[in-house]
Write a protein that holds these residues in place. Structure first.
Motif, PDB file in Angstrom:
ATOM      1  N   ALA A  35       0.836  -1.207   0.000  1.00 39.98           N
ATOM      2  CA  ALA A  35       0.000   0.000   0.000  1.00 39.98           C
ATOM      3  C   ALA A  35       0.868   1.254   0.000  1.00 39.98           C
ATOM      4  CB  ALA A  35      -0.922  -0.009   1.223  1.00 39.98           C
ATOM      5  N   GLN A  36       1.978   1.187   0.720  1.00 41.20           N
ATOM      6  CA  GLN A  36       2.889   2.338   0.784  1.00 41.20           C
ATOM      7  C   GLN A  36       3.529   2.596  -0.582  1.00 41.20           C
ATOM      8  OE1 GLN A  36       5.881   1.886   3.832  1.00 41.20           O
ATOM      9  NE2 GLN A  36       6.863   3.808   3.247  1.00 41.20           N
ATOM     10  N   ALA A  39       0.833   4.065  -2.852  1.00 39.10           N
ATOM     11  CA  ALA A  39       0.519   5.466  -2.525  1.00 39.10           C
ATOM     12  C   ALA A  39       1.651   6.390  -2.967  1.00 39.10           C
ATOM     13  CB  ALA A  39       0.262   5.600  -1.026  1.00 39.10           C
ATOM     14  N   THR A  52      -5.187   6.543   1.906  1.00 33.87           N
ATOM     15  CA  THR A  52      -4.834   5.190   2.355  1.00 33.87           C
ATOM     16  C   THR A  52      -5.769   4.801   3.507  1.00 33.87           C
ATOM     17  OG1 THR A  52      -3.218   6.110   3.886  1.00 33.87           O
ATOM     18  CG2 THR A  52      -2.403   5.454   1.720  1.00 33.87           C
ATOM     19  N   THR A  57      -6.211  -1.646   4.773  1.00 35.35           N
ATOM     20  CA  THR A  57      -4.962  -1.309   4.079  1.00 35.35           C
ATOM     21  C   THR A  57      -5.174  -1.018   2.590  1.00 35.35           C
ATOM     22  OG1 THR A  57      -4.612  -3.690   4.138  1.00 35.35           O
ATOM     23  CG2 THR A  57      -3.224  -2.365   5.583  1.00 35.35           C
ATOM     24  N   VAL A  59      -5.994   1.323  -0.810  1.00 33.71           N
ATOM     25  CA  VAL A  59      -5.565   2.659  -1.265  1.00 33.71           C
ATOM     26  C   VAL A  59      -6.477   3.111  -2.400  1.00 33.71           C
ATOM     27  CG1 VAL A  59      -3.649   4.037  -2.198  1.00 33.71           C
ATOM     28  CG2 VAL A  59      -3.160   2.038  -0.759  1.00 33.71           C
TER      29      VAL A  59
END
Ligand SMILES: [Zn+2]
Ligand SMILES: [Zn+2]
Length: 387
Positions: A35-36, A39, A52, A57, A59
């Motif tokens: 997810a990071q 994003a 987010t 979790t 996005v």
């Protein structure tokens, strides 16, 4: 019109993203790193809004078109999660997490939707808004349902949703789709037959739970063979038979059966639930024991909307010059929840001659990237044309 030239140019870059995700698989809702990464990339592409933590979790990224007067908003969805499988591909970018593996190609789905998001952010050649949706926990966790329950559809006023899955055994980059019911509802059941345990040499003093459970394993097959209309699809499989004792000389007090039901309509689904209960109660009554049945509803039937399916097939034809009618799939798909909330369509894109999804030697085929990305981009541009 073949694949977009831009995706032929971007293929190497998108392949690198895909392989990075492949090296770092995350299961169910634990898609924190993924997810990071998603994003950060959406931010780098210049998406108008990135949120987010939708559905834990998940996005969401918003890309506004050069014009937005049409008021149209289309959701494009990919899944991000991996499977609890020990990878056996031997690839130099194989999973670095033993026991977790991108064995369903969700690394490819995420990378392709990121590729489309990059292109759509660059060009914005549409009149409306694209919402790119990256969901966790497709493999049994209901991440799509949680994103819907978080109010995603209402919050961004999403009007239609589209999804895509790679498909081994179909030529790379070729598409297949079908209108109506496509993927099965996937339910599970637990049944506990309780009798009266005792000495195996004195069966007349017991109520034998293994006899009840054995009768049930066979009788449950008659739901498909004797209760369901033969033209309807239904699978009832008992997958576990666990006795409360495993000695040679004890009749067990109880037996726990587990299994799964796959159906293609709400009617078949209710039929299965009702018949499992009736059959088990009847068997328990016959032999003097009890049956405790728990029916767990999983993913609903995934139903493609007629109009959007026709449109999605036309887009596929414009990308690869073909689109076949896909067969019914008795597996489940969490995108069903999004399709319950909004009209839309889900398409398969060929992965070539690879191992089947969920196999330890499966790998997403990077050669499908230009076709997959082009389909996403064309969905937005053709559904929300400028002028
Ligand atoms: Zn899967
Ligand atoms: Zn999958």
């Amino acid at each position: 019109m073949p694949v977009k030239n831009r995706f032929a140019e971007l293929q190497d870059e998108i392949t690198l993203w895909r392989r990075d995700l492949h090296e770092h698989p995350e299961i169910l809702f634990e898609t924190h790193r993924t997810a990071q990464v998603v994003a950060e990339k959406l931010k780098e592409f210049g998406c108008d809004e990135i949120v987010t933590g939708i559905g834990r979790t998940g996005v969401v990224g918003v890309i506004k078109g050069r014009e937005t007067g049409s008021g149209k908003v289309i959701g494009l969805r990919a899944d991000m999660d991996a499977l609890p499988i020990l990878e056996a591909t031997g690839l130099d970018y194989a999973s670095k997490t033993p026991g977790a593996m991108h064995a369903c190609g969700h690394d490819g789905h995420t990378a392709m939707l990121l590729g489309a998001a990059k292109y759509l952010s660059e060009t914005r050649n549409f009149d409306g808004t694209v919402v790119v949706i990256f969901q966790p926990a497709e493999e049994g966790g209901g991440g799509g349902r949680e994103m819907c329950e978080d109010g995603m559809m209402e919050r961004w006023n999403i009007q239609e949703v589209y999804g895509m899955h790679n498909w081994p055994g179909h030529a790379v980059g070729e598409f297949a789709i079908r209108p109506g019911a496509f993927f099965a509802a996937t339910d599970q059941f637990d049944i506990v037959f309780e009798g009266r345990g005792g000495h195996a040499a004195k069966p007349h003093e017991t109520v034998d739970s293994t006899v009840m459970a054995s009768q049930a394993v066979l009788a449950l097959q008659t739901i498909a063979s004797r209760n369901a209309d033969p033209v309807d699809q239904i699978v009832v499989s008992v997958t576990s038979f666990e006795t409360s004792s495993n000695a040679y000389n004890v009749i067990p007090q109880s037996v726990h059966l587990k299994g799964t039901v796959r159906t293609m309509s709400a009617e078949m689904r209710s039929l299965a639930e009702e018949r499992i209960q009736a059959i088990c109660d009847g068997i328990a009554a016959t032999f003097g024991g009890t049956a405790d049945v728990t029916y767990h509803k999983g993913y609903p039937v995934m139903v493609n909307s007629e109009e959007q399916t026709e449109f999605a097939a036309d887009v596929a034809k414009s990308v690869s010059g073909q689109c076949e009618e896909a067969p019914l799939v008795m597996g489940g798909e969490d995108f069903a929840f999004m399709l319950e909330e909004r009209p839309g369509a889900y398409i398969l894109v060929g992965n070539g001659d690879t191992a089947m999804v969920h196999h330890p030697e499966y790998n997403f085929n990077d050669e499908a990237i230009p076709a997959g990305c082009s389909w996403w981009a064309e969905i937005a541009e053709q559904r929300m044309p400028i002028g």
